[in-house]
Design a protein around this motif. Structure first.
Motif, PDB file in Angstrom:
ATOM      1  N   LEU A  28       0.828  -1.211   0.000  1.00 35.14           N
ATOM      2  CA  LEU A  28       0.000   0.000   0.000  1.00 35.14           C
ATOM      3  C   LEU A  28       0.863   1.262   0.000  1.00 35.14           C
ATOM      4  O   LEU A  28       0.577   2.223  -0.730  1.00 35.14           O
ATOM      5  CB  LEU A  28      -0.935  -0.009   1.210  1.00 35.14           C
ATOM      6  N   LEU A  29       1.914   1.250   0.795  1.00 31.09           N
ATOM      7  CA  LEU A  29       2.780   2.427   0.855  1.00 31.09           C
ATOM      8  C   LEU A  29       3.547   2.630  -0.452  1.00 31.09           C
ATOM      9  O   LEU A  29       3.818   3.774  -0.846  1.00 31.09           O
ATOM     10  CB  LEU A  29       3.774   2.291   2.017  1.00 31.09           C
ATOM     11  N   SER A  30       3.891   1.529  -1.114  1.00 34.44           N
ATOM     12  CA  SER A  30       4.685   1.640  -2.350  1.00 34.44           C
ATOM     13  C   SER A  30       3.874   2.171  -3.526  1.00 34.44           C
ATOM     14  O   SER A  30       4.437   2.418  -4.596  1.00 34.44           O
ATOM     15  CB  SER A  30       5.273   0.268  -2.710  1.00 34.44           C
ATOM     16  N   PHE A  38      12.458   4.633  -2.921  1.00 31.87           N
ATOM     17  CA  PHE A  38      13.403   4.307  -1.859  1.00 31.87           C
ATOM     18  C   PHE A  38      13.218   2.894  -1.306  1.00 31.87           C
ATOM     19  O   PHE A  38      14.191   2.270  -0.871  1.00 31.87           O
ATOM     20  CB  PHE A  38      13.274   5.312  -0.708  1.00 31.87           C
ATOM     21  N   PHE A  39      11.988   2.392  -1.301  1.00 32.34           N
ATOM     22  CA  PHE A  39      11.714   1.112  -0.659  1.00 32.34           C
ATOM     23  C   PHE A  39      11.256   0.022  -1.627  1.00 32.34           C
ATOM     24  O   PHE A  39      11.031  -1.116  -1.215  1.00 32.34           O
ATOM     25  CB  PHE A  39      10.645   1.290   0.429  1.00 32.34           C
ATOM     26  N   GLY A  40      11.124   0.341  -2.899  1.00 36.80           N
ATOM     27  CA  GLY A  40      10.741  -0.654  -3.875  1.00 36.80           C
ATOM     28  C   GLY A  40       9.270  -1.046  -3.777  1.00 36.80           C
ATOM     29  O   GLY A  40       8.512  -0.536  -2.945  1.00 36.80           O
ATOM     30  N   THR A 224      15.716  -4.646  -7.395  1.00 38.59           N
ATOM     31  CA  THR A 224      16.715  -5.704  -7.491  1.00 38.59           C
ATOM     32  C   THR A 224      17.520  -5.809  -6.202  1.00 38.59           C
ATOM     33  O   THR A 224      17.893  -6.903  -5.776  1.00 38.59           O
ATOM     34  CB  THR A 224      17.648  -5.449  -8.684  1.00 38.59           C
ATOM     35  N   VAL A 225      17.784  -4.677  -5.572  1.00 40.71           N
ATOM     36  CA  VAL A 225      18.494  -4.681  -4.294  1.00 40.71           C
ATOM     37  C   VAL A 225      17.706  -5.472  -3.251  1.00 40.71           C
ATOM     38  O   VAL A 225      18.248  -6.342  -2.566  1.00 40.71           O
ATOM     39  CB  VAL A 225      18.745  -3.245  -3.795  1.00 40.71           C
ATOM     40  N   PHE A 226      16.421  -5.175  -3.145  1.00 42.21           N
ATOM     41  CA  PHE A 226      15.591  -5.889  -2.178  1.00 42.21           C
ATOM     42  C   PHE A 226      15.423  -7.361  -2.563  1.00 42.21           C
ATOM     43  O   PHE A 226      15.298  -8.227  -1.690  1.00 42.21           O
ATOM     44  CB  PHE A 226      14.226  -5.219  -2.044  1.00 42.21           C
ATOM     45  N   ALA A 227      15.414  -7.654  -3.860  1.00 39.17           N
ATOM     46  CA  ALA A 227      15.343  -9.052  -4.293  1.00 39.17           C
ATOM     47  C   ALA A 227      16.586  -9.811  -3.847  1.00 39.17           C
ATOM     48  O   ALA A 227      16.492 -10.951  -3.373  1.00 39.17           O
ATOM     49  CB  ALA A 227      15.189  -9.115  -5.813  1.00 39.17           C
ATOM     50  N   GLY A 228      17.755  -9.190  -3.992  1.00 38.86           N
ATOM     51  CA  GLY A 228      18.987  -9.816  -3.532  1.00 38.86           C
ATOM     52  C   GLY A 228      18.984 -10.029  -2.031  1.00 38.86           C
ATOM     53  O   GLY A 228      19.408 -11.077  -1.531  1.00 38.86           O
ATOM     54  N   ILE A 229      18.502  -9.029  -1.293  1.00 41.03           N
ATOM     55  CA  ILE A 229      18.410  -9.155   0.163  1.00 41.03           C
ATOM     56  C   ILE A 229      17.466 -10.295   0.541  1.00 41.03           C
ATOM     57  O   ILE A 229      17.736 -11.071   1.465  1.00 41.03           O
ATOM     58  CB  ILE A 229      17.939  -7.834   0.783  1.00 41.03           C
TER      59      ILE A 229
END
Length: 263
Positions: A28-30, A38-40, A224-229
């Motif tokens: 919802l926030l995204s 910033f948060f994907g 992609t950063v969050f996917a890696g995390i």
């Protein structure tokens, strides 16, 4: 007061509900582009993970490198920490001599060693393994050292009265005492092994999940950063689960918390 038993269906349901709330709130926030920058966006993060594993399959080579570095560092750091912790825990003289040096080495920010390891071992996996070993080693070492030192003097005296020599004391008294401390540290060491491997890939590598995250950061691809995390976190949980399984098999002699309360 309502209590949830460990491993019960109610506990799993609460955990799943919390995950749904977190992901739903994130989704919802995204919807706000500023927050999404910033948060994907969770759907795009999942789409990236799906493409990595199913559509393109280009994650497996990088993931294999990172897991290899992590497992090697975890094993080497654990064995070295166990042996060194037992040695210093049993030898008061060696402990007294080496104590200031161990304290100094543990106080050193290990990240600054990454360039040095890069010069020593090159940009292959061994420079990342060396960095991760320095993180795992001290966690295991201090727990084993403390476990050996925490052995009750009364228990040692009783074992000696029954004829136990130094070898039997090590096998039947010191090692069981240290084992419980070791496993309490291994759950932390799994995450630190991943940290060391990924940080090493950040500072110099052409492969690995850390390398993929670094490339995505360079193009401001936060999804992609969050996917890696997410991928790293999932596999860290798998390794932690394996450690827990081994712990339950080897520590059957130790009463569980629920059994202790009944007693």
């Amino acid at each position: 007061m309502w209590k949830i038993k460990p491993g019960s269906f109610s506990l799993r349901a609460c955990q799943l509900l919390l995950l749904v709330i977190i992901l739903g709130g994130w989704h919802l926030l995204s919807r706000d582009p500023k927050i999404a920058f910033f948060f994907g966006e969770p759907l795009k993060v999942w789409d990236r993970v799906w493409n990595w594993f199913v559509v393109n399959g280009d994650i497996y080579r990088h993931l294999g490198v990172t897991l290899t570095e992590t497992v090697l560092a975890f094993v080497i750091g654990t064995v070295a920490g166990l042996l060194f912790g037992l040695w210093l825990g049993l030898s008061r003289t060696a402990s007294a001599i080496l104590d200031p040096y161990i304290t100094a080495a543990n106080s050193m920010p290990r990240v600054i060693l990454a360039p040095i390891f890069g010069m020593w071992f090159g940009l292959g996996i061994w420079s990342k393994v060396a960095l991760a070993v320095t993180l795992v080693f001290f966690i295991v070492f201090f727990n084993v050292y403390q476990g050996v030192r925490e052995v009750s003097p009364t228990l040692l005296d009783n074992a000696r009265m029954l004829g136990a020599d130094r070898r039997r004391l090590l096998r039947y008294v010191y090692l069981p005492s240290a084992t419980s401390w070791v496993f309490s540290s291994l759950h932390t060491s799994v995450g630190l092994a991943f940290v060391g491997a990924v940080v090493g890939e950040y500072l110099g590598s052409a492969q690995g999940v850390g390398y993929l995250i670094l490339q995505a950061e360079g193009t401001f691809d936060v999804n992609t950063v969050f996917a890696g995390i997410l991928v790293l976190t999932a596999f860290a949980l798998v390794l932690d689960g394996l450690v827990g399984l081994i712990e339950r098999r080897l520590m059957r002699w130790q009463p569980r918390s629920g059994e202790t309360e009944k007693l």
